[in-house]
Design an enzyme around this catalytic site. Structure first.
Site, mmCIF file in Angstrom:
data_model
loop_
_atom_site.group_PDB
_atom_site.id
_atom_site.type_symbol
_atom_site.label_atom_id
_atom_site.label_comp_id
_atom_site.label_asym_id
_atom_site.label_seq_id
_atom_site.Cartn_x
_atom_site.Cartn_y
_atom_site.Cartn_z
ATOM 1 N N TRP A 206 0.808 -1.213 0.000
ATOM 2 C CA TRP A 206 0.000 0.000 0.000
ATOM 3 C C TRP A 206 0.848 1.272 0.000
ATOM 4 O O TRP A 206 0.307 2.359 -0.226
ATOM 5 C CB TRP A 206 -0.915 0.027 1.241
ATOM 6 N N ASN A 207 2.147 1.186 0.304
ATOM 7 C CA ASN A 207 2.869 2.451 0.534
ATOM 8 C C ASN A 207 3.157 3.212 -0.753
ATOM 9 O O ASN A 207 3.238 4.443 -0.746
ATOM 10 C CB ASN A 207 4.132 2.229 1.372
ATOM 11 N N GLU B 258 14.497 -3.946 -10.043
ATOM 12 C CA GLU B 258 13.401 -3.349 -10.809
ATOM 13 C C GLU B 258 13.880 -2.028 -11.411
ATOM 14 O O GLU B 258 14.636 -1.282 -10.789
ATOM 15 C CB GLU B 258 12.191 -3.123 -9.895
ATOM 16 N N LEU C 258 11.857 -6.464 -0.543
ATOM 17 C CA LEU C 258 11.387 -6.641 0.837
ATOM 18 C C LEU C 258 11.778 -5.462 1.726
ATOM 19 O O LEU C 258 12.095 -4.384 1.254
ATOM 20 C CB LEU C 258 11.922 -7.972 1.375
ATOM 21 N N LYS D 293 -2.319 -8.979 -7.415
ATOM 22 C CA LYS D 293 -3.088 -8.762 -6.182
ATOM 23 C C LYS D 293 -2.549 -7.502 -5.520
ATOM 24 O O LYS D 293 -1.457 -7.491 -4.972
ATOM 25 C CB LYS D 293 -2.938 -9.937 -5.207
ATOM 26 N N PRO D 294 -3.327 -6.405 -5.567
ATOM 27 C CA PRO D 294 -2.859 -5.185 -4.909
ATOM 28 C C PRO D 294 -3.144 -5.251 -3.412
ATOM 29 O O PRO D 294 -3.926 -6.087 -2.959
ATOM 30 C CB PRO D 294 -3.715 -4.098 -5.567
ATOM 31 N N ALA D 295 -2.541 -4.344 -2.653
ATOM 32 C CA ALA D 295 -2.807 -4.279 -1.219
ATOM 33 C C ALA D 295 -4.277 -3.935 -0.991
ATOM 34 O O ALA D 295 -4.861 -3.131 -1.727
ATOM 35 C CB ALA D 295 -1.922 -3.219 -0.570
ATOM 36 N N CYS E 43 10.288 1.852 1.951
ATOM 37 C CA CYS E 43 11.248 0.790 2.252
ATOM 38 C C CYS E 43 12.673 1.335 2.288
ATOM 39 O O CYS E 43 13.547 0.736 2.904
ATOM 40 C CB CYS E 43 11.142 -0.311 1.213
ATOM 41 N N GLU F 284 12.673 -2.355 11.056
ATOM 42 C CA GLU F 284 12.180 -1.292 10.184
ATOM 43 C C GLU F 284 11.108 -0.513 10.962
ATOM 44 O O GLU F 284 10.120 -1.096 11.413
ATOM 45 C CB GLU F 284 11.569 -1.956 8.945
ATOM 46 N N SER G 59 6.692 -6.953 2.975
ATOM 47 C CA SER G 59 7.531 -7.187 4.152
ATOM 48 C C SER G 59 8.377 -8.458 3.997
ATOM 49 O O SER G 59 8.007 -9.386 3.260
ATOM 50 C CB SER G 59 6.648 -7.297 5.388
#
Ligand code: NAP
Length: 505
Positions: free
Chosen positions: A175-176, A483, A276, A199-201, A309, A406, A254
């Site tokens: 979601w961030n 990425e 992650l 699959k989105p948050a 992150c 974190e 996560s």
């Protein structure tokens, strides 16, 4: 996730309870997107989405599960052959159109993001531009998937290596960054000829569904890009990892969930890419330009209210400048205005949930119990349970949760060091290895420290390190794969060796 589940026997359960005030209201979708069609959940269930700034109910979205995930995978498999057979130019043209549509709708997409995720509108505008840049970049890079001719070991043979799409890709996103974490995966996958089930948050489905609508308008064929929203992440993730038709999983989230998904993928030996968690150190040496370092800390620690992150998690400052740095940081943080991201006066938004704020407070309490001093903040804000006061902690050490874990919130623990060796040892004393930063005016030190830091990305005198042209990713328990950049296609490609024999006849 914490959203509430409804048995939505009536279509009414899907209507928004809030007017997002979009230029194009048809970008707001409440259904899943499978095989080019907008669909309710098979059992008509929905889940509620709310605005983290004020708890307002935004609307109810189709709550899909394992069975519909399987149907989406089938659709992706069915579309795979034709999509793969298209020329790279044809795929590129569709991605170009998708990019243009995202840019054309930037204001609406940013509004959707701020309302469901909380970040200030200017940050949302920035994320849409950042996310769109990946679509543009990979529309171009997809045309440059080169193979190799290899000197064969025998004179009657020729050897070549070609690159082919891995096939159906499953993507799971957080979601961030509800927009860019999707485009960073879907654009390279589509560019090289893979099909995708996303699959989105559950906190931020509207941003994902709007992207799917724009992909549809751009001409992405039915089945090539599917979005399965739902709150039973284990069920959807279980199907995505179990189903043998899926050949690759790309995950951002996560570290514990990433580890679980890697285990689940082992049974069918799927390729995996894992973006992650992090625990970024930001080291400031005595010889740093302190103004530049201060700007870097304010951006990297507090952007998205500390929920990225690559947020600096541990600020590590040399003893000669420690006190001055703490004083200046406290003064700068006092200028922040937390509030609703739609309010132009807000410099920072809420956290994603009250539970997130409570978790951050627990880490602060742990530090205080072990001897930390609270220079500013240190509590849940009077603005509400989703807001945490920007917090500065001193007298902190490596035994505390703020060093080990974190934080994912606006809390800056300031650690002290004396020598370069100590700073490097502190920075590397973690199982994470995503991003690290340091500030120094010495060229020799810059090379030494950059090479000694055990991280996938290192910012030297810079914390705004990300863009579509660079390889984003971590080492150690922060993940695997990259990425963006010219390397970002590799995760979606297989190398096939072809031996041409019998050539001496
Ligand atoms: P999370 O709890 O791991 O969730 C991420 C995604 O995984 C969500 O879509 C979530 O679905 C799904 N999920 C949760 N449990 C699952 C399961 N058992 N099976 C399949 N899917 C499952 O992480 P988060 O709290 O949303 O995101 C924050 C984390 O992401 C932080 O650790 C941050 O560092 C990391 N992150 C990393 C990068 C990077 O590039 N390295 C970038 C951004 C964020 P639900 O929403 O339905 O629970």
């Amino acid at each position: 996730m914490m959203n509430q589940l409804y048995h939505g026997a009536h279509q009414d359960h899907r209507v928004a309870t809030m007017d997002f005030q979009l230029n194009d209201p048809s970008l707001l979708k409440y259904q899943g997107f499978i095989d080019g069609r907008w669909l309710d959940a098979a059992d008509t269930q929905t889940f509620a989405v709310s605005n983290p700034a004020n708890g307002q109910h935004l609307g109810d979205v189709a709550n899909m599960g394992a069975a519909q995930t399987g149907i989406a995978i089938e659709a992706a498999q069915a579309a795979q052959t034709a999509w793969q057979a298209e020329s790279a130019q044809a795929r590129s043209a569709i991605l170009e159109r998708w990019h243009q549509l995202v840019i054309d709708n930037q204001a609406d997409l940013a509004r959707i993001m701020t309302i469901e995720q909380g970040k200030p509108l200017c940050e949302s505008m920035g994320e849409i531009a950042y996310g769109a840049a990946f679509i543009k970049w990979f529309s171009e890079e997809g045309k440059r998937v080169y193979g190799s001719t290899l000197p064969a070991a025998q004179s009657d043979r020729r050897a070549i290596a070609i690159k082919q799409p891995v096939g159906v890709v499953a993507a799971i996103t957080p979601w961030n960054f509800p927009h860019a974490m999707i485009t960073r995966k879907v654009a390279p996958a589509l560019a090289v000829g893979c099909t995708v089930v996303l699959k989105p948050a559950a906190e931020t489905p509207f941003s994902a569904l709007a992207l799917a609508e724009l992909a549809r308008r751009a001409g992405v064929p039915a089945g090539v890009f599917n979005v399965v929203p739902g709150i039973d992440a284990a069920a959807i993730g279980g199907e995505l990892t179990r189903n043998p038709r899926v050949r690759k999983l790309t995950f951002t989230g996560s570290t514990p969930v990433g580890k679980l998904l890697m285990q689940q993928c082992a049974a069918t030996v799927k390729r995996t890419s894992m973006e992650l968690g992090g625990n970024a150190p930001l080291i400031i040496f005595d010889d740093a330009d302190l103004n530049m370092a201060m700007a870097g800390v304010l951006l990297s620690k507090f952007r998205n209210s500390g929920q990225t992150c690559i947020c600096s998690n541990r600020i590590i400052v040399q003893d000669g400048i420690y006190d001055e740095f703490v004083t200046r940081l406290a003064a700068a943080v006092a200028e922040f205005r937390f509030g609703d991201g739609l309010d132009a006066a807000s410099t920072h938004g809420p956290l994603i949930s009250a539970q997130a704020a409570a978790g951050i407070h627990a880490k602060v309490e742990d530090a205080v119990a072990r001897g930390a001093n609270v220079v500013s903040g240190g509590r849940i804000s009077d603005l509400g349970s989703h807001f945490y006061e920007p917090t500065i902690l001193t007298n902190v050490d490596h035994t505390m949760a703020v060093f080990r874990e974190e934080i994912f919130g606006p809390v800056a623990p300031i650690f002290k060091f004396s020598t370069e060796e100590q700073a490097i040892a502190m920075a590397n004393d973690t199982e994470f290895g995503l991003a690290a930063y340091f500030y120094s005016e010495s060229i020799a030190r810059s090379w030494r420290v950059a090479e000694a830091l055990e991280y996938g990305m290192v910012g030297v005198n810079e914390t705004a390190i990300s863009s579509e042209v660079i390889p984003f990713g971590g080492i150690k328990e922060s993940g695997q794969g990259r990425e963006g950049s010219k390397f970002g296609l590799d995760d979606y490609l297989e190398i096939k060796y072809i031996c041409m024999g019998g050539l001496n006849r």
